[in-house]
Design a protein around this motif. Structure first.
Motif, PDB file in Angstrom:
ATOM      1  N   HIS A   1       0.859  -1.211   0.039  1.00 27.89           N
ATOM      2  CA  HIS A   1      -0.150   0.020   0.016  1.00 27.89           C
ATOM      3  C   HIS A   1       0.912   1.279   0.025  1.00 27.89           C
ATOM      4  N   PRO A   2       0.415   2.296  -0.478  1.00 27.77           N
ATOM      5  CA  PRO A   2       1.345   3.544  -0.753  1.00 27.77           C
ATOM      6  C   PRO A   2       1.461   4.206   0.466  1.00 27.77           C
ATOM      7  N   GLN A   3       0.673   3.864   1.477  1.00 30.41           N
ATOM      8  CA  GLN A   3       0.915   4.440   3.065  1.00 30.41           C
ATOM      9  C   GLN A   3       1.656   3.550   3.719  1.00 30.41           C
ATOM     10  N   THR A   4       2.203   2.605   3.369  1.00 30.11           N
ATOM     11  CA  THR A   4       3.155   1.632   4.009  1.00 30.11           C
ATOM     12  C   THR A   4       4.067   2.425   5.110  1.00 30.11           C
ATOM     13  N   ALA A   5       4.717   3.175   4.189  1.00 27.43           N
ATOM     14  CA  ALA A   5       5.911   3.747   5.258  1.00 27.43           C
ATOM     15  C   ALA A   5       5.414   4.692   6.246  1.00 27.43           C
ATOM     16  N   VAL A   6       4.141   5.306   6.014  1.00 22.33           N
ATOM     17  CA  VAL A   6       3.645   6.199   6.986  1.00 22.33           C
ATOM     18  C   VAL A   6       3.125   5.335   8.136  1.00 22.33           C
ATOM     19  N   LEU A   7       2.630   4.364   7.935  1.00 20.43           N
ATOM     20  CA  LEU A   7       2.242   3.498   8.940  1.00 20.43           C
ATOM     21  C   LEU A   7       3.113   2.864   9.788  1.00 20.43           C
ATOM     22  N   GLN A   8       4.257   2.141   9.177  1.00 20.29           N
ATOM     23  CA  GLN A   8       5.494   1.641   9.726  1.00 20.29           C
ATOM     24  C   GLN A   8       5.917   2.987  10.622  1.00 20.29           C
ATOM     25  N   GLY A   9       6.042   4.024  10.176  1.00 18.26           N
ATOM     26  CA  GLY A   9       6.608   5.158  11.010  1.00 18.26           C
ATOM     27  C   GLY A   9       5.700   5.350  12.238  1.00 18.26           C
ATOM     28  N   ARG A  10       4.403   5.291  12.259  1.00 12.13           N
ATOM     29  CA  ARG A  10       3.533   5.449  13.280  1.00 12.13           C
ATOM     30  C   ARG A  10       3.725   4.343  14.386  1.00 12.13           C
ATOM     31  N   MET A  11       3.976   3.160  13.938  1.00 17.06           N
ATOM     32  CA  MET A  11       4.355   2.077  14.655  1.00 17.06           C
ATOM     33  C   MET A  11       5.698   2.196  15.458  1.00 17.06           C
ATOM     34  N   ALA A  12       6.639   2.504  14.480  1.00 18.11           N
ATOM     35  CA  ALA A  12       8.007   2.717  15.240  1.00 18.11           C
ATOM     36  C   ALA A  12       7.830   3.866  16.256  1.00 18.11           C
ATOM     37  N   ALA A  13       7.215   4.840  16.062  1.00 21.79           N
ATOM     38  CA  ALA A  13       7.284   5.901  16.910  1.00 21.79           C
ATOM     39  C   ALA A  13       6.509   5.425  18.404  1.00 21.79           C
ATOM     40  N   GLN A  14       5.366   4.783  18.121  1.00 24.84           N
ATOM     41  CA  GLN A  14       4.779   3.993  19.374  1.00 24.84           C
ATOM     42  C   GLN A  14       5.617   3.167  20.255  1.00 24.84           C
ATOM     43  N   ALA A  15       6.297   2.416  19.349  1.00 26.91           N
ATOM     44  CA  ALA A  15       7.191   1.384  19.955  1.00 26.91           C
ATOM     45  C   ALA A  15       8.173   2.169  20.842  1.00 26.91           C
ATOM     46  N   ARG A  16       8.620   3.156  20.416  1.00 25.77           N
ATOM     47  CA  ARG A  16       9.804   3.908  21.400  1.00 25.77           C
ATOM     48  C   ARG A  16       9.297   4.600  22.544  1.00 25.77           C
ATOM     49  N   ARG A  17       7.810   4.669  22.621  1.00 26.30           N
ATOM     50  CA  ARG A  17       7.306   5.262  23.901  1.00 26.30           C
ATOM     51  C   ARG A  17       6.229   4.197  24.384  1.00 26.30           C
ATOM     52  N   PRO A  18       7.130   3.070  25.123  1.00 21.58           N
ATOM     53  CA  PRO A  18       6.214   2.076  25.625  1.00 21.58           C
ATOM     54  C   PRO A  18       5.575   2.670  26.724  1.00 21.58           C
ATOM     55  N   ALA A  19       4.192   1.930  26.747  1.00 25.94           N
ATOM     56  CA  ALA A  19       3.138   2.614  27.790  1.00 25.94           C
ATOM     57  C   ALA A  19       3.546   2.063  29.288  1.00 25.94           C
ATOM     58  N   PRO A  20       2.962   2.528  30.282  1.00 29.60           N
ATOM     59  CA  PRO A  20       3.252   1.875  31.603  1.00 29.60           C
ATOM     60  C   PRO A  20       2.091   0.848  31.708  1.00 29.60           C
ATOM     61  N   ALA A  21       2.651  -0.109  32.597  1.00 31.28           N
ATOM     62  CA  ALA A  21       1.948  -1.453  32.679  1.00 31.28           C
ATOM     63  C   ALA A  21       0.802  -1.059  33.280  1.00 31.28           C
ATOM     64  N   CYS A  22      -0.470  -1.829  32.958  1.00 29.57           N
ATOM     65  CA  CYS A  22      -1.824  -1.635  33.452  1.00 29.57           C
ATOM     66  C   CYS A  22      -1.578  -2.300  34.833  1.00 29.57           C
ATOM     67  N   GLN A  23      -1.920  -1.690  35.848  1.00 32.58           N
ATOM     68  CA  GLN A  23      -2.018  -2.133  37.273  1.00 32.58           C
ATOM     69  C   GLN A  23      -3.161  -2.769  37.663  1.00 32.58           C
ATOM     70  N   GLU A  24      -4.310  -2.542  36.754  1.00 35.14           N
ATOM     71  CA  GLU A  24      -5.691  -3.428  37.245  1.00 35.14           C
ATOM     72  C   GLU A  24      -6.007  -4.751  36.532  1.00 35.14           C
ATOM     73  N   LYS A  25      -6.952  -5.258  37.135  1.00 31.55           N
ATOM     74  CA  LYS A  25      -7.239  -6.593  36.487  1.00 31.55           C
ATOM     75  C   LYS A  25      -8.102  -6.369  35.380  1.00 31.55           C
ATOM     76  N   THR A  26      -8.557  -5.197  35.058  1.00 33.82           N
ATOM     77  CA  THR A  26      -9.277  -5.129  33.570  1.00 33.82           C
ATOM     78  C   THR A  26      -8.857  -3.750  32.970  1.00 33.82           C
ATOM     79  N   ALA A  27      -8.695  -4.033  31.753  1.00 34.70           N
ATOM     80  CA  ALA A  27      -8.006  -3.005  30.891  1.00 34.70           C
ATOM     81  C   ALA A  27      -8.861  -2.588  29.753  1.00 34.70           C
ATOM     82  N   LEU A  28      -9.168  -1.486  29.358  1.00 32.20           N
ATOM     83  CA  LEU A  28      -9.964  -1.007  28.392  1.00 32.20           C
ATOM     84  C   LEU A  28      -9.118  -0.496  27.004  1.00 32.20           C
ATOM     85  N   LEU A  29      -9.325  -1.050  26.312  1.00 28.51           N
ATOM     86  CA  LEU A  29      -8.555  -0.556  24.945  1.00 28.51           C
ATOM     87  C   LEU A  29      -9.631   0.286  24.215  1.00 28.51           C
TER      88      LEU A  29
END
Ligand code: FAD
Ligand code: SF4
Ligand code: SF4
Lengths: 330, 523
Positions: free
Chosen positions: A93-121
Motif C-alpha cells: 500500500h502507498p501508505q506503508t511507510a507512514v504506517l510503519q513510521g507511526r508504529m515505530a514511534a509508538q514502539a519507542r514510547r512504551p506505555a506503563p503497565a496496566c496495574q488493574e485486573k481489567t483493561a479497556l482499549l
C-alpha cells in the motif's frame, strides 16, 4: 513469538477451497453497494483459482471493509477475512511507510503497565469523545479495577488492515503492559481475535458485549429499539455471540441489525481508503438499508462510527449504548 | 452395436448435431461429455470496439473472466472473451443487438448454480445478471413484487421480510437468481402445494435475442412469456420479473423416518394428493435412513394433519426408527460400517436443522436459511454431480428405486432428495420441453441423486457414466430432467422426440437468427 494468523481450524483453508456457493456475497456490504462479483470473496477466490494474481484485484482488496460478515457464513470454513489480509500483505500500500513510521514511534514510547485486573482499549473514536469515554469507564469501573490502556493499538489495527507487517517490538510494546490484566475490553472489533491470541491467559470482550451485559443498560432497551451490533467483534466470535444476542433479544424484545442468516448488517462501508482518510466515507445507502422497512423509535449503537452513519439518514434518536444508563438517571 | 461410421459430421453453429450417444449404447458404459467447443473469436475485436463505443463496459482481464470459469458443477470449464455486468435493460439490449450483428455468443449467468456448464461461457461474452439485483416495488396489497432479474432469491427474501412478506417457492440454496430459476424451474419443499418458482411469475421484462425490450405475461405477448418461462434462457434475457408473494409465516416441522424408499414416496404422495401438509419432501442418507419432512404454516393446518393424516403415515419418530435400525444391523453385523456412517452423519446433520438461532418456541423461522446452509455445508463442494429424474406421480417410485440402485453401484455414500411439484393446467404451454414431464398430470415429481465425494477423487468419465446411467432411466420412463441442458443436451432429442425439438429449434432460429444467446445450452 507472536503470530498474525488467527489460529482457527479454518486458518489453513484458503481461496483454493472455495466452492463458489456465494453465501459470502449475500452478506458483503461492498458487493451490495457495487453489485459486482469482483467485489466479493467469491469473485476473488474464483479469479485466483483461475489464473488471476492479487495484483489483478487491487481495488477490490482495498475496498473490503473487514466487517468479517463473510467468515461465519462460509460453509467451507475458509477464514475469508484472514485470506483478504494475506492477499493485502502481498500488495504494497502507498501508505506503508507512514504506517510503519507511526508504529515505530509508538514502539519507542512504551506505555506503563496496566496495574488493574481489567483493561479497556478504547480506540481512537472513543478517545475523541472524552465525555462518553469517562461515562463508560464510570459504568465499567464499579469495583475500581478498570484502567484505560494508554496504548490501545490503533496504529497496529490500521497496519493490520493495510497488510503492513507489525514488528515484534511494536507488538511487545502493546502486549507487555497488558500482561497483568485478566480481562481486556476492546472497542476496536478488528483487534479482538488478535488480542485473544496474543494474550491467551486473558479473557477478551468487545465493548458492546460488556456494556450490554450491564443490567443498568440492559433494562433500558425497549421493544421499539433497533440495537446495532458492531460487526467486526460479533463475527470474530460469532458462535458464542450469536447465542448471547439471541438471549438479549428474547429478554428485551428489541430488533437487531441481523439478517436472516443472523449476520450483523454493517451500517457503514469503509474500506481502507476511507479508513486512511484518503476518501470521504459514504455510508448513507448502507445505513438506510439497515433501517429499511423497520418500525423503530430509537437506534442504539455499540460503535460511534455507526452513530454518525445513522444520524445522517434517520430522524429517530441515535444513542450509544453507554448513554442508555444516563436516560435511566433522568 | 457400434455406429457404422465414426466420421465427424460438421454442424452449423446453433444447430443440433447428430446425437453423440447412440440409442443402442449399453447402460452405464463410460462416455465422453458433450462439452461444447470454444467459440473461435471471429470478429471479437470489432464487436468489443462497438460495445465500448456504445458506452458498455467490457472486461477482458483474467480476474473478470476467471471468476466465471466454471459453474457449481465444477466439471465444465470455459473462459469467456469478455464479461459484461448487466446494469439495465437498455444496456442488455445494446449488447444483444451488437452480438447479433457480429455473431458473438452471449452466455447469461445468474447465480451460476447449474451443474452441466449451462452458465459457463465457452468464449464470447459472459453477461453477469447479478449486476441487476434490486427490488423495484413491493405491493403488500396485491401480494406481488417487481424485481430485477439477477437478484438472488435470498436477497429478495431479505427485502420481503422487512415487509412481513415472503416469496412462494425457490431453490434451497440461497444464491440462485430469480432470472436463472424462472428459466429452469425452481423447486422448494412447498412446491407440492404452490408449484415451482417458474409458476410464480406473473409478468416479465425480457430482452429478446434481437435486442427488443418486451414486457410479457399470460395476457401480453403470451407466446414469448411461454417460451421464456422454463425456456433455459433460449428466448430472451429476463431483466425484470413480477412475482407472486405471500405473508411470511414460520414453520411447524415434523420428521418421519423410513427404511423403505417406496413407502416414504407413497406416503409423501398421499399427503400431496390430500393437501394434508404445506411442505413435504424426502431427504435420505443413502436408502437406509429415509426422512420425510412435513411442515405447516399454521396451527390449524398442523392440527388437521395430526387428526387426519399422521396416523396413516408409516414412518417412525426418531426413537422408533433408532430401534428399527438397531434390529436391522443386529441381524446384519457385516453391515456395521454402514451403521457407523449413518450414526456419524446423523450426529453432524441433525443439530444443523435445529440450531437455536433459527428456532423460536418450536417454530423454524428461516427454513430456507436452515436448509440451504445445510445443503452447502454437507453437500456443497468444488465439484457437484447431481443428476436427477422427473416423472409423473405414477412412475416416480420406480424412478427413485432404479436411480437408487445406480447410486449404490457407483458410490458408497449418497443422498436422495425427492419433492413434488403441483402443476397448473393453464400453464401447460409453459411446460413443453422443460423439466415438467410431458405425461404428468396434477403433480410432477423430481428426485436428485447426489453422491457424497468423501474426499475421494473420481474421474470425469466415471462421474459422466454415473450421470448417463441415471439419465438413461429417464429416457426409458418417458420422463424429463431438471438438468437437461449443457453437457447433457445429448439427451434432449432422446427424451422429447424430434417433432417437439425441431419445432422449438425453428422458433429459436426465428427469435435468434445468429443463434447467439445461451448457445449450446439446448441448441
Ligand atoms: C447446491 C445446489 C442446490 C440446489 N438446490 C436446488 C433446489 O433446491 N431446487 C431447485 O429447483 N434447484 C436447485 N438447484 C439448481 C439451481 O438452483 C438451479 O439451476 C437454479 O435455479 C439456477 O439459478 P441460477 O441463478 O444459478 O442460474 P444460472 O445457473 O446462472 O443459469 C441457469 C440457466 O439460465 C440462464 N440464465 C441465467 N439468468 C438468466 C436470465 N436473467 N435470463 C435468462 N436466462 C438466464 C443461464 O444461461 C443458464 O442457462 C441447486 C443447485 C445447487 C448447485
Ligand atoms: S470482510 Fe466484509 S466487506 Fe470484506 S469481503 Fe467479507 S463481507 Fe465483504
Ligand atoms: S462463502 Fe466461502 S465457499 Fe462460498 S463462495 Fe464465499 S468464500 Fe467461497
Amino acid at each position: 513469538m507472536f503470530d498474525f494468523v488467527i489460529n482457527t481450524p479454518a486458518a489453513h483453508k484458503s481461496y483454493s477451497d472455495c466452492s463458489g456457493c456465494g453465501l459470502c456475497t449475500l452478506v458483503c456490504p461492498v458487493w451490495r453497494r457495487k453489485r459486482d462479483l469482483q467485489h466479493s470473496p467469491l469473485g476473488w477466490a474464483k479469479a485466483l483459482q483461475h489464473g488471476a494474481a492479487p495484483g489483478d484485484l487491487v481495488d477490490a482488496l482495498w475496498n473490503c471493509t473487514l466487517c468479517r460478515a463473510c467468515d461465519p457464513v462460509c460453509p467451507e470454513r475458509i477464514d475469508v477475512s484472514g485470506m483478504i489480509l494475506k492477499l493485502r500483505a502481498q500488495l504494497v500500500h502507498p501508505q506503508t511507510a507512514v504506517l510503519q513510521g507511526r508504529m515505530a514511534a509508538q514502539a519507542r514510547r512504551p506505555a506503563p503497565a496496566c496495574q488493574e485486573k481489567t483493561a479497556l482499549l478504547a480506540g481512537e473514536a472513543l478517545r475523541a469523545h472524552p465525555a462518553l469515554l469517562s461515562r463508560i469507564t464510570a459504568l465499567l469501573d464499579k469495583a475500581g479495577v478498570l484502567v484505560v490502556a494508554h496504548d490501545d493499538g490503533a496504529d497496529i489495527s490500521l497496519a493490520l488492515e493495510a497488510g503492513v507487517t507489525v514488528s515484534p517490538e511494536r507488538l511487545a510494546a502493546l502486549i507487555e503492559p497488558l500482561r497483568r490484566a485478566d480481562k481486556v475490553i476492546v472497542a476496536d472489533g478488528l483487534l479482538l481475535p488478535y488480542l485473544a491470541q496474543w494474550l491467551p491467559a486473558a479473557r477478551i470482550f468487545s465493548l458492546g458485549e460488556t456494556l450490554s451485559s450491564l443490567e443498568i443498560i440492559r433494562r433500558n432497551l425497549r421493544v421499539t429499539d433497533l440495537y446495532v451490533i458492531e460487526p467486526r467483534a460479533y463475527h470474530a466470535d460469532y458462535v458464542r455471540l450469536i447465542k448471547y444476542y439471541d438471549r438479549l433479544r428474547k429478554e428485551r424484545g428489541c430488533d437487531f441489525n441481523l439478517d436472516l442468516q443472523r449476520i450483523a448488517i454493517p451500517a457503514t462501508v469503509r474500506g481502507l481508503p476511507q479508513r486512511l482518510g484518503l476518501m470521504v466515507p459514504d455510508d448513507d445507502a448502507q445505513a438506510s438499508w439497515v433501517l429499511h422497512g423497520r418500525s423503530i423509535t430509537r437506534i442504539v449503537v455499540e460503535s460511534l462510527e455507526d452513530r454518525a452513519a445513522f444520524e445522517k439518514v434517520s430522524n429517530v434518536p441515535v444513542v450509544h449504548l453507554a448513554e442508555l444508563a444516563d436516560s435511566l438517571r433522568r | 452395436m457400434p455406429p457404422e461410421t465414426s466420421e465427424l459430421v460438421l454442424t452449423e453453429p446453433g444447430a443440433i448435431g447428430p446425437c453423440h450417444v447412440g440409442p443402442d449404447a449399453l447402460l452405464g458404459i463410460k462416455r465422453q461429455q458433450t462439452n461444447p467447443t470454444r467459440w473461435n473469436g471471429q470478429r471479437w475485436h470489432p464487436f468489443a470496439a462497438a460495445l465500448r463505443d456504445g458506452g458498455i463496459e467490457l472486461r477482458e482481464n483474467i480476474a473478470a473472466c476467471g471468476t466465471f470459469a466454471t459453474d457449481a458443477g465444477g466439471t465444465a470449464y470455459g473462459l469467456p472473451h469478455g464479461v459484461v455486468i448487466a446494469r439495465s435493460a437498455a444496456q442488455v439490449s445494446a449488447l444483444l443487438k451488437a452480438a447479433q450483428q457480429f455473431r458473438v455468443p452471449v452466455t447469461v449467468r445468474g447465480g451460476g448454480l447449474t451443474t452441466e456448464g449451462e452458465s459457463v461461457a465457452f468464449g464470447g461474452v459472459l453477461l453477469d445478471m447479478t449486476g441487476m439485483s434490486r427490488v423495484l416495488h413491493v405491493d403488500t396489497e396485491a401480494l406481488t413484487v417487481r424485481t430485477e432479474g439477477g437478484i438472488f432469491w435470498h436477497s429478495l427474501a431479505e427485502e420481503l421480510r422487512r415487509y412481513g412478506m415472503d416469496y412462494l417457492s425457490a431453490p434451497l440454496n440461497l444464491t440462485s437468481s430469480v432470472g436463472g430459476t424462472l428459466g429452469v424451474g425452481g423447486i422448494d419443499v412447498n412446491s407440492p402445494r404452490l408449484g415451482c418458482s417458474a409458476d410464480q411469475a406473473l409478468a416479465l421484462q425480457v430482452v429478446t435475442p434481437r435486442g427488443d425490450i418486451v414486457e410479457c405475461s399470460d395476457t401480453q405477448n403470451a407466446e414469448l412469456f411461454q417460451r421464456v418461462v422454463l425456456g433455459y434462457g433460449q428466448f430472451g434475457v429476463i431483466t425484470e420479473a413480477t412475482l407472486k408473494i405471500r405473508r411470511y409465516t414460520p414453520l411447524r416441522m415434523h420428521y418421519f423416518y423410513y427404511d423403505s424408499l417406496r413407502t416414504a414416496v407413497e406416503d409423501m404422495q398421499l399427503l400431496n394428493r390430500n393437501d394434508a401438509s404445506d411442505y413435504s419432501g424426502i431427504l435420505t442418507i443413502m436408502d437406509c435412513a429415509v426422512n420425510l419432512l412435513v411442515a405447516f404454516d399454521s396451527d390449524e393446518r398442523e392440527t388437521a394433519f395430526r387428526a387426519n393424516w399422521q396416523s396413516k403415515l408409516r414412518g417412525h419418530g426418531e426413537p422408533g426408527f433408532a430401534l428399527c435400525m438397531l434390529r436391522r444391523y443386529a441381524l446384519r453385523p457385516w453391515k456395521l460400517p454402514e451403521a457407523w456412517y449413518l450414526l456419524q452423519r446423523k450426529r453432524e446433520l441433525f443439530p444443523e436443522f435445529r440450531r437455536s438461532e433459527y428456532m423460536h418456541d418450536g417454530l423454524m423461522y428461516d427454513r430456507t436459511v436452515v436448509f440451504s446452509r445445510a445443503v452447502w455445508k454437507f453437500w456443497g463442494s468444488k465439484q457437484m454431480v447431481i443428476p436427477d429424474l422427473a416423472t409423473s406421480a405414477e412412475k416416480f417410485a420406480e424412478a427413485v428405486e432404479r436411480g437408487n440402485a445406480v447410486c449404490r453401484k457407483y458410490f458408497p455414500h449418497y443422498t436422495l432428495y425427492c419433492v413434488g411439484i403441483r402443476l397448473r393446467p393453464e400453464h401447460k404451454p409453459h411446460y413443453e420441453m422443460s423439466c415438467i414431464p410431458p405425461d404428468a398430470e396434477g403433480w410432477a415429481y423430481g428426485c436428485e441423486f447426489e453422491p457424497m465425494m468423501d474426499d475421494r477423487v473420481y474421474s470425469r468419465d466415471y462421474l459422466q457414466s454415473f450421470k448417463n446411467a441415471i439419465y438413461d432411466i429417464g429416457v426409458e420412463l418417458g420422463g424429463s430432467y431438471y438438468r437437461f441442458g449443457g453437457m447433457m443436451k445429448g439427451y434432449i432429442r432422446r427424451v422429447f422426440g424430434d417433432e417437439v425439438v425441431d419445432r422449438h429449434l425453428a422458433m429459436k432460429r426465428e427469435a435468434d437468427p445468429a443463434m447467439i444467446l445461451n448457445r449450446d445450452v439446448i441448441f
